[in-house]
Motif scaffolding. Structure first.
Motif, PDB file in Angstrom:
ATOM      1  N   PHE A 125       3.976  -7.822 -34.562  1.00 36.25           N
ATOM      2  CA  PHE A 125       3.296  -7.203 -33.329  1.00 36.25           C
ATOM      3  C   PHE A 125       2.459  -6.181 -33.848  1.00 36.25           C
ATOM      4  N   LEU A 126       2.981  -5.049 -34.520  1.00 37.08           N
ATOM      5  CA  LEU A 126       2.214  -4.028 -34.703  1.00 37.08           C
ATOM      6  C   LEU A 126       0.598  -4.458 -35.640  1.00 37.08           C
ATOM      7  N   ILE A 127       0.910  -5.338 -36.471  1.00 36.27           N
ATOM      8  CA  ILE A 127       0.035  -5.754 -37.304  1.00 36.27           C
ATOM      9  C   ILE A 127      -1.286  -6.438 -36.204  1.00 36.27           C
ATOM     10  N   GLU A 128      -0.787  -7.162 -35.219  1.00 37.31           N
ATOM     11  CA  GLU A 128      -1.407  -8.056 -34.406  1.00 37.31           C
ATOM     12  C   GLU A 128      -2.132  -6.637 -33.563  1.00 37.31           C
ATOM     13  N   MET A 129      -1.598  -5.698 -33.140  1.00 39.97           N
ATOM     14  CA  MET A 129      -2.092  -4.501 -32.428  1.00 39.97           C
ATOM     15  C   MET A 129      -3.296  -3.861 -33.204  1.00 39.97           C
ATOM     16  N   GLY A 130      -3.285  -3.980 -34.607  1.00 39.26           N
ATOM     17  CA  GLY A 130      -4.456  -3.310 -35.388  1.00 39.26           C
ATOM     18  C   GLY A 130      -4.267  -2.702 -36.547  1.00 39.26           C
ATOM     19  N   GLY A 131      -2.944  -2.163 -36.792  1.00 39.53           N
ATOM     20  CA  GLY A 131      -2.535  -1.613 -38.041  1.00 39.53           C
ATOM     21  C   GLY A 131      -2.297   0.070 -37.998  1.00 39.53           C
ATOM     22  N   ASP A 132      -3.034   0.744 -36.899  1.00 36.21           N
ATOM     23  CA  ASP A 132      -2.953   1.922 -36.854  1.00 36.21           C
ATOM     24  C   ASP A 132      -1.800   2.527 -35.909  1.00 36.21           C
ATOM     25  N   PHE A 133      -0.827   1.532 -35.289  1.00 39.11           N
ATOM     26  CA  PHE A 133       0.054   2.080 -34.517  1.00 39.11           C
ATOM     27  C   PHE A 133       1.472   1.968 -35.169  1.00 39.11           C
ATOM     28  N   SER A 134       2.063   3.057 -34.821  1.00 35.64           N
ATOM     29  CA  SER A 134       3.808   2.903 -34.798  1.00 35.64           C
ATOM     30  C   SER A 134       4.394   2.984 -33.590  1.00 35.64           C
ATOM     31  N   PHE A 135       5.908   2.252 -34.007  1.00 37.62           N
ATOM     32  CA  PHE A 135       6.562   1.849 -32.854  1.00 37.62           C
ATOM     33  C   PHE A 135       7.398   3.124 -32.444  1.00 37.62           C
ATOM     34  N   ILE A 136       7.485   3.580 -31.362  1.00 39.94           N
ATOM     35  CA  ILE A 136       8.429   4.715 -30.880  1.00 39.94           C
ATOM     36  C   ILE A 136       9.663   3.903 -30.086  1.00 39.94           C
ATOM     37  N   ALA A 188      11.487  13.768 -11.648  1.00 41.42           N
ATOM     38  CA  ALA A 188      12.128  14.366 -10.118  1.00 41.42           C
ATOM     39  C   ALA A 188      13.182  13.683 -10.263  1.00 41.42           C
ATOM     40  N   ASP A 189      14.272  13.625 -11.193  1.00 41.09           N
ATOM     41  CA  ASP A 189      15.602  12.963 -10.813  1.00 41.09           C
ATOM     42  C   ASP A 189      15.566  11.589 -10.931  1.00 41.09           C
ATOM     43  N   GLU A 190      14.667  10.912 -11.025  1.00 40.78           N
ATOM     44  CA  GLU A 190      14.393   9.330 -10.917  1.00 40.78           C
ATOM     45  C   GLU A 190      13.894   8.847 -12.505  1.00 40.78           C
ATOM     46  N   ASP A 191      14.772   7.641 -12.644  1.00 36.21           N
ATOM     47  CA  ASP A 191      14.413   7.232 -13.745  1.00 36.21           C
ATOM     48  C   ASP A 191      13.306   5.892 -14.068  1.00 36.21           C
ATOM     49  N   TYR A 192      12.652   6.172 -15.056  1.00 35.38           N
ATOM     50  CA  TYR A 192      11.408   4.981 -15.140  1.00 35.38           C
ATOM     51  C   TYR A 192      11.470   4.577 -16.579  1.00 35.38           C
ATOM     52  N   PHE A 193      11.056   3.501 -16.940  1.00 39.65           N
ATOM     53  CA  PHE A 193      10.987   2.971 -18.161  1.00 39.65           C
ATOM     54  C   PHE A 193       9.779   2.063 -18.693  1.00 39.65           C
ATOM     55  N   ILE A 194       9.362   2.517 -19.543  1.00 37.80           N
ATOM     56  CA  ILE A 194       7.901   2.099 -20.384  1.00 37.80           C
ATOM     57  C   ILE A 194       8.252   0.716 -21.188  1.00 37.80           C
ATOM     58  N   ASP A 195       7.713  -0.200 -20.804  1.00 35.56           N
ATOM     59  CA  ASP A 195       8.146  -1.301 -21.779  1.00 35.56           C
ATOM     60  C   ASP A 195       8.043  -1.033 -23.182  1.00 35.56           C
ATOM     61  N   LEU A 196       7.038  -0.662 -23.594  1.00 32.76           N
ATOM     62  CA  LEU A 196       6.758  -0.261 -25.030  1.00 32.76           C
ATOM     63  C   LEU A 196       6.124   1.055 -25.208  1.00 32.76           C
ATOM     64  N   LEU A 197       6.407   1.755 -26.213  1.00 33.43           N
ATOM     65  CA  LEU A 197       5.857   3.152 -26.452  1.00 33.43           C
ATOM     66  C   LEU A 197       5.456   3.118 -27.707  1.00 33.43           C
ATOM     67  N   LEU A 198       4.002   3.275 -28.095  1.00 32.19           N
ATOM     68  CA  LEU A 198       3.677   3.393 -29.540  1.00 32.19           C
ATOM     69  C   LEU A 198       2.961   4.667 -29.608  1.00 32.19           C
ATOM     70  N   TYR A 199       2.548   4.775 -31.002  1.00 30.96           N
ATOM     71  CA  TYR A 199       1.644   5.988 -31.248  1.00 30.96           C
ATOM     72  C   TYR A 199       0.514   5.412 -32.232  1.00 30.96           C
ATOM     73  N   HIS A 200      -0.482   5.890 -31.853  1.00 34.35           N
ATOM     74  CA  HIS A 200      -1.792   5.511 -32.693  1.00 34.35           C
ATOM     75  C   HIS A 200      -2.180   6.865 -33.571  1.00 34.35           C
TER      76      HIS A 200
END
Length: 355
Positions: free
Chosen positions: A217-228, A237-249
């Motif tokens: 998946f990271l290769i398909e994204m382009g090579g400069d991404f790291s998985f977090i 505000a005391d509510e829970d939210y979830f991001i499907d995928l978090l990467l770093y470029h």
């Protein structure tokens, strides 16, 4: 001694920077002279073959003589001499890249091709046949200092087409210094063929398939991404939210939030992503990092609906699709702007002196 280091520190740093700058200027000059030499050799070979009717044997003979005259000097193999001739023929006959003169002369090396190395020029010449596509890769290689491997990877991943048709709002949300790199970081379509998944699947199954094949998946994204992380938790505000995928470029130095959707793009997806990006910038982003970017990856999208949605968003967001088959290139061609529009876009890609 420590006092001297503190006293002379800024001066020493200044001298080091001066040396590095001059070394870079010398390398640029050497490269330009080498490109000029190869251009002239290619021109002479072509002219002699046409004027004297010489065949292929002259190149083999010339290679042997040059290698005897300049032992240890690389670049004078028969194969390289043929490439010099091809290089000359290709660029002397292309009106977009040749110098703006009435009649091309053998000494008129196009300035644009002299800006990058011989091996990178050859890679572009052999892998790209369209003059505008070649100009794009030459300019991007110059601007971002792409290595040969990075250049080839971008060509094979069709960065040219994807840069022209990808749908983002980066022109108004990302500083100019990072804008081109950001556009290259977001594809218009991602090929998830590395996952063995049926056409019918849930968002949870799609995410699980990506995590299981995270390297591909990271290769398909382009090579400069790291998985977090996946299902990355945000407490707002005391509510829970979830991001499907978090990467770093790494090149953009920013967080990349990815939202996965198995259906068609809907305008409300952008509002949710804007919220995620605001929360990341407020709670996660380090002071030296750039603002976070969002990528919404859907099964399909209506390009007009995406265009209207992005006009009203103020956070950097790209809208892409995913597929399991390598069927996008033909579709891409039908979406590309006209040649004049492409030429205008590429004309605005100027070298960045800071890179």
């Amino acid at each position: 001694m420590d006092n001297n280091i503190a006293l002379y520190g800024s001066f020493i740093k200044q001298i080091k920077e001066l040396i590095y700058h001059r070394q870079y200027e010398v390398m640029k000059h050497v490269n330009t002279e080498l490109m000029q030499l190869y251009w002239e050799i290619g021109a002479e070979i072509d002219h002699k073959q046409r004027e004297q009717g010489w065949g292929k044997s002259i190149v083999e003979f010339l290679a042997k003589e040059l290698q005897k005259e300049f032992p240890g000097v690389q670049g004078f193999s028969a194969r390289n001499l043929w490439l010099m001739r091809t290089f000359y023929l290709e660029y002397s006959q292309k009106s977009k890249l040749q110098p703006m003169v009435a009649e091309i002369q053998k000494t008129n090396l196009p300035p644009i091709v002299a800006e990058i190395s011989w091996t990178k020029n050859i890679s572009i010449m052999q892998k790209c046949k369209d003059p505008l596509e070649r100009e794009f890769y030459i300019k991007m290689t110059k601007r971002y200092g792409w290595t040969k491997n990075v250049l080839i990877n971008n060509i094979e991943n069709k960065a040219f087409e994807k840069y022209l048709i990808n749908q983002t709002n980066f022109d108004k949300t990302i500083p100019e210094k990072y804008r081109l790199q950001a556009k290259l970081a977001v594809k218009d379509d991602y090929n998830f063929d590395f996952m063995e998944m049926g056409l019918e699947h849930s968002e949870a199954e799609l995410e699980a398939g990506i995590i299981k094949n995270i390297r591909a998946f990271l290769i398909e994204m382009g090579g400069d991404f790291s998985f977090i992380g996946n299902q990355y938790h945000l407490d707002v505000a005391d509510e829970d939210y979830f991001i499907d995928l978090l990467l770093y470029h790494r090149r953009l130095r920013c967080l990349i939030a990815i939202d996965l959707k198995i259906g068609e793009f809907k305008p409300e997806f952008a509002g949710k992503m804007q919220f995620y990006l605001t929360a990341l910038d407020e709670t996660m982003k380090l002071p030296e990092e750039n603002p976070s970017i969002g990528i919404i990856v859907c099964k399909s999208k209506n390009r007009t609906r995406v265009e209207y949605t992005l006009k009203s968003t103020n956070k950097p967001i790209g809208i892409a699709t995913y597929s399991f088959y390598e069927n996008l290139p033909e579709e891409m061609r039908s979406l590309l702007p006209s040649p004049d529009e492409i030429a205008n876009i590429i004309q605005n890609i100027e070298p960045d002196d800071d890179n």
